[in-house]
Design an enzyme around this catalytic site. Structure first.
Site, PDB file in Angstrom:
ATOM      1  N   GLU A   1       0.738  -1.136   0.021  1.00 46.90           N
ATOM      2  CA  GLU A   1      -0.015   0.193  -0.087  1.00 46.90           C
ATOM      3  C   GLU A   1       0.887   1.125  -0.042  1.00 46.90           C
ATOM      4  OE1 GLU A   1      -4.164  -1.287   2.095  1.00 46.90           O
ATOM      5  OE2 GLU A   1      -2.690  -0.261   3.213  1.00 46.90           O
TER       6      GLU A   1
ATOM      7  N   HIS B   1      -5.963 -12.458   5.021  1.00 49.54           N
ATOM      8  CA  HIS B   1      -6.285 -12.189   3.681  1.00 49.54           C
ATOM      9  C   HIS B   1      -5.110 -12.959   3.118  1.00 49.54           C
ATOM     10  CE1 HIS B   1      -8.916  -9.002   4.535  1.00 49.54           C
ATOM     11  NE2 HIS B   1      -7.852  -7.846   4.487  1.00 49.54           N
TER      12      HIS B   1
HETATM   13  N1  LIG Z   1      -9.701  -0.216   6.552  1.00 50.13           N
HETATM   14  C1  LIG Z   1      -9.908  -1.418   5.947  1.00 50.13           C
HETATM   15  O1  LIG Z   1      -9.857  -1.295   4.732  1.00 50.13           O
HETATM   16  C2  LIG Z   1     -10.299  -2.643   6.654  1.00 50.13           C
HETATM   17  C3  LIG Z   1     -10.583  -2.728   8.010  1.00 50.13           C
HETATM   18  N2  LIG Z   1     -10.935  -4.147   8.435  1.00 50.13           N
HETATM   19  C4  LIG Z   1     -11.356  -4.067   9.837  1.00 50.13           C
HETATM   20  O2  LIG Z   1     -12.380  -3.280  10.360  1.00 50.13           O
HETATM   21  C5  LIG Z   1     -12.332  -3.100  11.778  1.00 50.13           C
HETATM   22  C6  LIG Z   1     -11.912  -1.440  11.718  1.00 50.13           C
HETATM   23  O3  LIG Z   1     -10.992  -1.159  11.041  1.00 50.13           O
HETATM   24  P1  LIG Z   1     -10.817   0.263  10.709  1.00 50.13           P
HETATM   25  O4  LIG Z   1     -11.994   1.024  10.272  1.00 50.13           O
HETATM   26  O5  LIG Z   1      -9.608   0.375   9.494  1.00 50.13           O
HETATM   27  O6  LIG Z   1     -10.344   1.120  11.801  1.00 50.13           O
HETATM   28  P2  LIG Z   1     -10.356   2.592  12.294  1.00 50.13           P
HETATM   29  O7  LIG Z   1      -9.393   2.815  13.390  1.00 50.13           O
HETATM   30  O8  LIG Z   1     -10.192   3.492  10.992  1.00 50.13           O
HETATM   31  O9  LIG Z   1     -11.857   2.607  12.843  1.00 50.13           O
HETATM   32  C7  LIG Z   1     -12.379   1.986  13.999  1.00 50.13           C
HETATM   33  C8  LIG Z   1     -13.556   2.627  14.519  1.00 50.13           C
HETATM   34  O10 LIG Z   1     -14.107   1.842  15.635  1.00 50.13           O
HETATM   35  C9  LIG Z   1     -14.371   2.949  16.566  1.00 50.13           C
HETATM   36  N3  LIG Z   1     -13.978   2.526  17.811  1.00 50.13           N
HETATM   37  C10 LIG Z   1     -12.738   2.302  18.176  1.00 50.13           C
HETATM   38  N4  LIG Z   1     -12.677   1.885  19.373  1.00 50.13           N
HETATM   39  C11 LIG Z   1     -14.177   1.873  20.054  1.00 50.13           C
HETATM   40  C12 LIG Z   1     -14.823   1.763  21.089  1.00 50.13           C
HETATM   41  N5  LIG Z   1     -14.187   1.366  22.171  1.00 50.13           N
HETATM   42  N6  LIG Z   1     -16.290   1.605  21.062  1.00 50.13           N
HETATM   43  C13 LIG Z   1     -16.866   2.166  20.160  1.00 50.13           C
HETATM   44  N7  LIG Z   1     -16.073   2.438  18.875  1.00 50.13           N
HETATM   45  C14 LIG Z   1     -15.066   2.248  18.829  1.00 50.13           C
HETATM   46  C15 LIG Z   1     -13.872   4.101  16.055  1.00 50.13           C
HETATM   47  O11 LIG Z   1     -14.445   5.308  16.109  1.00 50.13           O
HETATM   48  P3  LIG Z   1     -14.369   6.229  17.453  1.00 50.13           P
HETATM   49  O12 LIG Z   1     -13.102   6.589  17.831  1.00 50.13           O
HETATM   50  O13 LIG Z   1     -15.249   7.404  16.751  1.00 50.13           O
HETATM   51  O14 LIG Z   1     -15.148   5.631  18.424  1.00 50.13           O
HETATM   52  C16 LIG Z   1     -13.963   3.858  14.402  1.00 50.13           C
HETATM   53  O15 LIG Z   1     -14.997   4.447  13.914  1.00 50.13           O
HETATM   54  C17 LIG Z   1     -10.878  -3.679  11.901  1.00 50.13           C
HETATM   55  O16 LIG Z   1     -11.221  -5.263  12.467  1.00 50.13           O
HETATM   56  C18 LIG Z   1     -10.296  -4.031  10.622  1.00 50.13           C
HETATM   57  O17 LIG Z   1      -9.484  -5.231  10.454  1.00 50.13           O
HETATM   58  C19 LIG Z   1     -11.583  -5.084   7.689  1.00 50.13           C
HETATM   59  C20 LIG Z   1     -11.135  -4.935   6.045  1.00 50.13           C
HETATM   60  C21 LIG Z   1     -10.796  -3.736   5.630  1.00 50.13           C
HETATM   61  O1  LIG Z   2      -8.411  -5.492   5.805  1.00 48.69           O
HETATM   62  C1  LIG Z   2      -7.795  -4.573   5.263  1.00 48.69           C
HETATM   63  O2  LIG Z   2      -7.577  -4.445   4.266  1.00 48.69           O
HETATM   64  C2  LIG Z   2      -7.245  -3.113   3.659  1.00 48.69           C
HETATM   65  C3  LIG Z   2      -6.871  -3.202   2.138  1.00 48.69           C
HETATM   66  O3  LIG Z   2      -7.990  -3.578   1.303  1.00 48.69           O
HETATM   67  P1  LIG Z   2      -8.221  -3.160  -0.071  1.00 48.69           P
HETATM   68  O4  LIG Z   2      -9.354  -4.104  -0.539  1.00 48.69           O
HETATM   69  O5  LIG Z   2      -8.743  -1.766   0.040  1.00 48.69           O
HETATM   70  O6  LIG Z   2      -6.919  -3.368  -0.891  1.00 48.69           O
HETATM   71  C4  LIG Z   2      -6.076  -2.635   4.284  1.00 48.69           C
HETATM   72  O7  LIG Z   2      -5.716  -1.210   4.203  1.00 48.69           O
HETATM   73  C5  LIG Z   2      -6.405  -2.529   5.923  1.00 48.69           C
HETATM   74  O8  LIG Z   2      -5.275  -2.256   6.627  1.00 48.69           O
HETATM   75  C6  LIG Z   2      -6.767  -3.891   6.517  1.00 48.69           C
HETATM   76  O9  LIG Z   2      -7.589  -3.917   7.761  1.00 48.69           O
END
Ligand SMILES: NC(=O)C1=CN([C@@H]2O[C@H](COP(=O)(O)OP(=O)(O)OC[C@H]3O[C@@H](n4cnc5c(N)ncnc54)[C@H](OP(=O)(O)O)[C@@H]3O)[C@@H](O)[C@H]2O)C=CC1
Ligand SMILES: O=C1O[C@H](COP(=O)(O)O)[C@@H](O)[C@H](O)[C@H]1O
Length: 432
Positions: free
Chosen positions: A276, A300
């Protein structure tokens, strides 16, 4: 060479690349909207397809699911972690696409939940800016301003408040069904599962990683089981939905070119690469507790490896494929520290380092890059290294499988199977 499945492209989807060059590598046209795709001039009223309940019923029958009485039931879709990266990049755009295509029931409402304080208007604007679909800014504004807006807003004051808000909206129908998408770190999953529907069904979608290690994964599974039955839980690894991954089994086993070559006799090594060109960018709260190995390698990339290396399943049913993948994992040599290299990205010029991200704890040693050599001790793959490499903030964004064959002089071109999100392609790469 393009891959096998040529499904009709929905109206909201970006056009696929038509050459062996993935679209993401192409220069971006200057008229792109904030969502990164070209915009057209339609309006929401004209463009949104009305929901046809009989289509939904057929969909349920096709997947062997009970048919819902959508004329008398509502559906609430709750995204927990609505301020986060996954919600913005994938979940809301996907939900919007379903809505836009008329594939959601008529009485659907979306809810967001996060701790970050945001007004409802600011939340709608944030989501609006990320919708990856072909509607113009005017239509989007109209949609956001509609009195019947489907996105009531962001709940931040505890799950009780969320429940009250949902219950009020659901009162219009005798039955209320709820879907919860847990787009939050796994350590918060269990707290979030107490809001089950009282008059309809509840489903909970859980994102990888499913815990940090065996103990926390077991604890998570047991905790979810206390609140939910197994058929209410949907565990997701979105890489399995990528075009190449969906087609890998067909590419291997229905193709007389590839299958005879798929073994140690012909393949010298295999690399699965996830690269990335952006860093954590505010995701430190989630990422720092897990690191790159738990974030993408353990799920993945290992899924890709298992699909690549497994024997032919009895059928293409999920259970049969799963059984073959498990056999691959069980045949793998235990990975030792000598098989792993880890690293963390540092600042370069104007580009921030991992530790410059304010959401990352000071002095963190969490790896943002890892390369792991793995071996499968079975007759097909004995002695063939599988190198899994993943990193954030690298020079280029791409994901691919590189297959290096034995024949030819050293430096023969590898076969490249590209996992780009816009085009699944098979091509030959530069000699290495
Ligand atoms: N980003 C991606 O492309 C991908 C992510 N994932 C999975 O998605 C999940 C989240 O990842 P991602 O969105 O990237 O992470 P982020 O850190 O961007 O977002 C996490 C979210 O969870 C909320 N959060 C964190 N702690 C708490 C809490 N204690 N209570 C309630 N809400 C909480 C945060 O909001 P706030 O701080 O406002 O509460 C925020 O909205 C992970 O399990 C990751 O593996 C899977 C596939 C792809
Ligand atoms: O699960 C996750 O995947 C994304 C990458 O996925 P893509 O489909 O956007 O390529 C990654 O950025 C993230 O860290 C991870 O939590």
């Amino acid at each position: 060479m393009h891959l096998l499945r040529t499904a009709k492209r929905p109206r909201w989807a970006p056009a696929r690349a038509t050459s062996s060059q993935p679209a993401s590598d192409a220069a971006a046209p200057s008229s792109l909207g904030a969502n990164g795709f070209g915009l057209t001039n339609g309006t929401v009223d004209e463009d949104v397809s009305p929901c046809d309940i009989s289509n939904l019923d057929q969909g349920c029958q096709a997947y062997n699911l009970p048919v819902n009485d959508w004329a008398h039931s509502s559906l609430s879709i709750v995204v927990l972690g609505a301020s986060g990266d996954l919600a913005k990049k994938k979940i809301f755009p996907a939900l919007f696409a379903l809505y836009y295509e008329g594939l959601l029931p008529p009485n659907v409402q979306f809810y967001g939940y996060a701790r970050t304080k945001m007004t409802d208007a600011a939340f709608r604007e944030m989501i609006g800016n990320t919708l990856a679909c072909r509607i113009d800014a005017r239509s989007l504004a109209k949609m956001q301003a509609q009195p019947t807006a489907r996105l009531p807003g962001l709940a931040t004051r505890g799950f009780l408040n969320l429940n009250t808000r949902m219950t009020q909206q659901e009162a219009v129908m005798p039955r209320a069904n709820r879907i919860f998408f847990l787009s939050i770190p796994p350590n918060v999953f269990l707290d979030a599962t107490g809001n089950a529907a009282e008059t309809g069904w509840t489903r909970v979608i859980v994102e990888k990683p499913f815990g940090r290690d065996s103990d926390s994964s077991k604890e998570l599974a047991e905790g979810l089981a206390r609140h939910l039955s197994e058929d209410q839980i949907y565990r997701i690894d979105h890489y399995l939905g990528k075009e190449l991954i969906e087609n890998l089994t067909v590419l291997r086993f229905s193709n007389s070119v590839f299958e005879p070559l798929w073994s140690r006799q012909h393949i010298r090594n295999v690399q699965v690469i996830f690269s990335e060109n952006f860093g954590t960018e505010g995701r430190g709260g989630y990422f720092d507790r897990y690191g790159i190995i738990r974030d993408v390698i353990q799920n993945h990339l290992l899924q890709i490896l298992a699909l690549f290396a497994m024997e032919q399943p009895v059928s293409l049913d999920a259970e049969d494929i799963r059984n073959e993948k498990v056999k691959v994992l069980r045949s793998m040599k235990v990975v030792g520290t000598e098989d792993v290299v880890v690293g963390q990205y540092r600042a370069k010029g104007s580009l921030p380092g991992y530790l410059d991200d304010t959401t990352v704890p000071k002095g963190s040693l969490t790896p943002t890059f890892a390369a792991v050599a793995m071996f499968i001790d079975n007759a097909r793959w004995d002695g063939v290294p599988f190198l899994l490499k993943a990193g954030k903030a690298l020079h280029k964004r791409y994901a691919e499988i590189r297959v290096q064959f034995r024949w030819g002089a050293d430096g023969a071109r590898p076969l490249l199977l590209s996992l780009s999100c816009t085009a699944a392609t098979v091509r030959s790469g530069r000699a290495i």
